[in-house]
Design a protein around this motif. Sequence first.
Motif, PDB file in Angstrom:
ATOM      1  N   PRO A 214      23.650  65.901  11.443  1.00 29.18           N
ATOM      2  CA  PRO A 214      22.900  64.694  11.787  1.00 29.18           C
ATOM      3  C   PRO A 214      21.451  64.688  11.330  1.00 29.18           C
ATOM      4  O   PRO A 214      20.828  63.618  11.313  1.00 29.18           O
ATOM      5  N   ASP A 215      20.899  65.830  10.956  1.00 28.72           N
ATOM      6  CA  ASP A 215      19.534  65.830  10.452  1.00 28.72           C
ATOM      7  C   ASP A 215      19.420  65.132   9.094  1.00 28.72           C
ATOM      8  O   ASP A 215      18.314  64.871   8.626  1.00 28.72           O
TER       9      ASP A 215
ATOM     10  N   LEU B 155      27.040  57.721  16.766  1.00 30.69           N
ATOM     11  CA  LEU B 155      25.641  57.589  17.163  1.00 30.69           C
ATOM     12  C   LEU B 155      25.606  57.065  18.602  1.00 30.69           C
ATOM     13  O   LEU B 155      26.020  55.937  18.868  1.00 30.69           O
ATOM     14  N   THR B 156      25.143  57.897  19.515  1.00 35.36           N
ATOM     15  CA  THR B 156      25.099  57.539  20.931  1.00 35.36           C
ATOM     16  C   THR B 156      23.708  57.008  21.281  1.00 35.36           C
ATOM     17  O   THR B 156      22.696  57.656  20.987  1.00 35.36           O
TER      18      THR B 156
ATOM     19  N   LEU C  17      18.224  62.297  13.331  1.00 40.38           N
ATOM     20  CA  LEU C  17      18.453  61.693  14.647  1.00 40.38           C
ATOM     21  C   LEU C  17      19.053  62.695  15.631  1.00 40.38           C
ATOM     22  O   LEU C  17      20.216  62.636  15.998  1.00 40.38           O
ATOM     23  N   ALA C  18      18.212  63.595  16.070  1.00 40.27           N
ATOM     24  CA  ALA C  18      18.619  64.576  17.081  1.00 40.27           C
ATOM     25  C   ALA C  18      17.923  64.250  18.396  1.00 40.27           C
ATOM     26  O   ALA C  18      17.215  65.074  18.970  1.00 40.27           O
ATOM     27  N   GLY C  19      18.099  63.005  18.881  1.00 37.88           N
ATOM     28  CA  GLY C  19      17.455  62.578  20.117  1.00 37.88           C
ATOM     29  C   GLY C  19      16.112  61.948  19.848  1.00 37.88           C
ATOM     30  O   GLY C  19      15.076  62.525  20.206  1.00 37.88           O
ATOM     31  N   GLN C  20      16.102  60.759  19.241  1.00 41.89           N
ATOM     32  CA  GLN C  20      14.865  60.074  18.864  1.00 41.89           C
ATOM     33  C   GLN C  20      14.808  58.707  19.534  1.00 41.89           C
ATOM     34  O   GLN C  20      15.831  58.041  19.712  1.00 41.89           O
ATOM     35  N   GLU C  21      13.584  58.255  19.882  1.00 38.80           N
ATOM     36  CA  GLU C  21      13.419  56.989  20.577  1.00 38.80           C
ATOM     37  C   GLU C  21      13.590  55.800  19.623  1.00 38.80           C
ATOM     38  O   GLU C  21      13.042  55.782  18.521  1.00 38.80           O
TER      39      GLU C  21
ATOM     40  N   VAL D  62      17.193  56.190  23.584  1.00 38.01           N
ATOM     41  CA  VAL D  62      17.232  57.336  22.675  1.00 38.01           C
ATOM     42  C   VAL D  62      18.518  57.291  21.853  1.00 38.01           C
ATOM     43  O   VAL D  62      19.589  56.976  22.367  1.00 38.01           O
TER      44      VAL D  62
ATOM     45  N   GLN E 273      21.106  59.516  19.429  1.00 34.24           N
ATOM     46  CA  GLN E 273      21.551  60.878  19.124  1.00 34.24           C
ATOM     47  C   GLN E 273      22.768  60.793  18.224  1.00 34.24           C
ATOM     48  O   GLN E 273      23.817  60.289  18.630  1.00 34.24           O
TER      49      GLN E 273
ATOM     50  N   SER F 254      21.357  55.879  24.400  1.00 35.73           N
ATOM     51  CA  SER F 254      21.255  56.084  25.850  1.00 35.73           C
ATOM     52  C   SER F 254      19.972  55.474  26.380  1.00 35.73           C
ATOM     53  O   SER F 254      18.906  55.620  25.778  1.00 35.73           O
TER      54      SER F 254
END
Length: 210
Positions: free
Chosen positions: A120-121, A201-202, A156-160, A103, A105, A204
């Motif tokens: 970040p949007d 950009l993290t 990119l608010a938590g995307q695969e 993911v 973020q 995970s």
Amino acid sequence: MKITKGTAARCVAGIIGGVLLAGVGSTAFAAWPDEEDGSDVDVKVDIVPVAGGALSLTVGGTETTLSESGSTATFRQFTGALPDVTVTDTRTDVPAGVAWYVVGQAGDFVGTAGQPNITPDHLGWAPEVVTDNDGEVAPGDVVDTSLDSGANAVGLAGQELLYLALDSPEAKAASGQWTANANLVLKTPVTVEPGAYTSVLTLSLFEDAF
């Protein structure tokens, strides 16, 4: 089958961000005395394999730069590329129905001169698997920015970025190594404050049951 994220049993993170510069100075040392006698020491180490293998994530770089490209009269656009992201699975025994996913973020783009943040949007990506595979992994969806339209215009608010594509709850994870990257795009209003900005950009790696 694309997995649904729940409580992660495992998480490894990599960060794409700024660069830390460290200065190294010089120091004068007194001369060593003349050697009277000496002996060599052999340094040995025996590194054994990790029992049962491991699931890990590596990122092929610590920063990337976006350059203006494709701007229009209604928005400004900046594009670039995410460094290669690699997932390695060397495990020999993984329970059925357990899968991993990566993911991304993004954080705010923060101006170096006190400009208002760019949220970040405004950052999107188009993931791509760059290693050969037989369908066991798949890239995440293209994510557009909040200045676009459609269901994926969320940023990119938590995307695969990449995920293990098990085809049934009885399937088991395969061992292997897979690499993905993504084209990045930042869109801002034409009224955006000029200047340099930095975002983190993290990335995970999670593992979960479905």
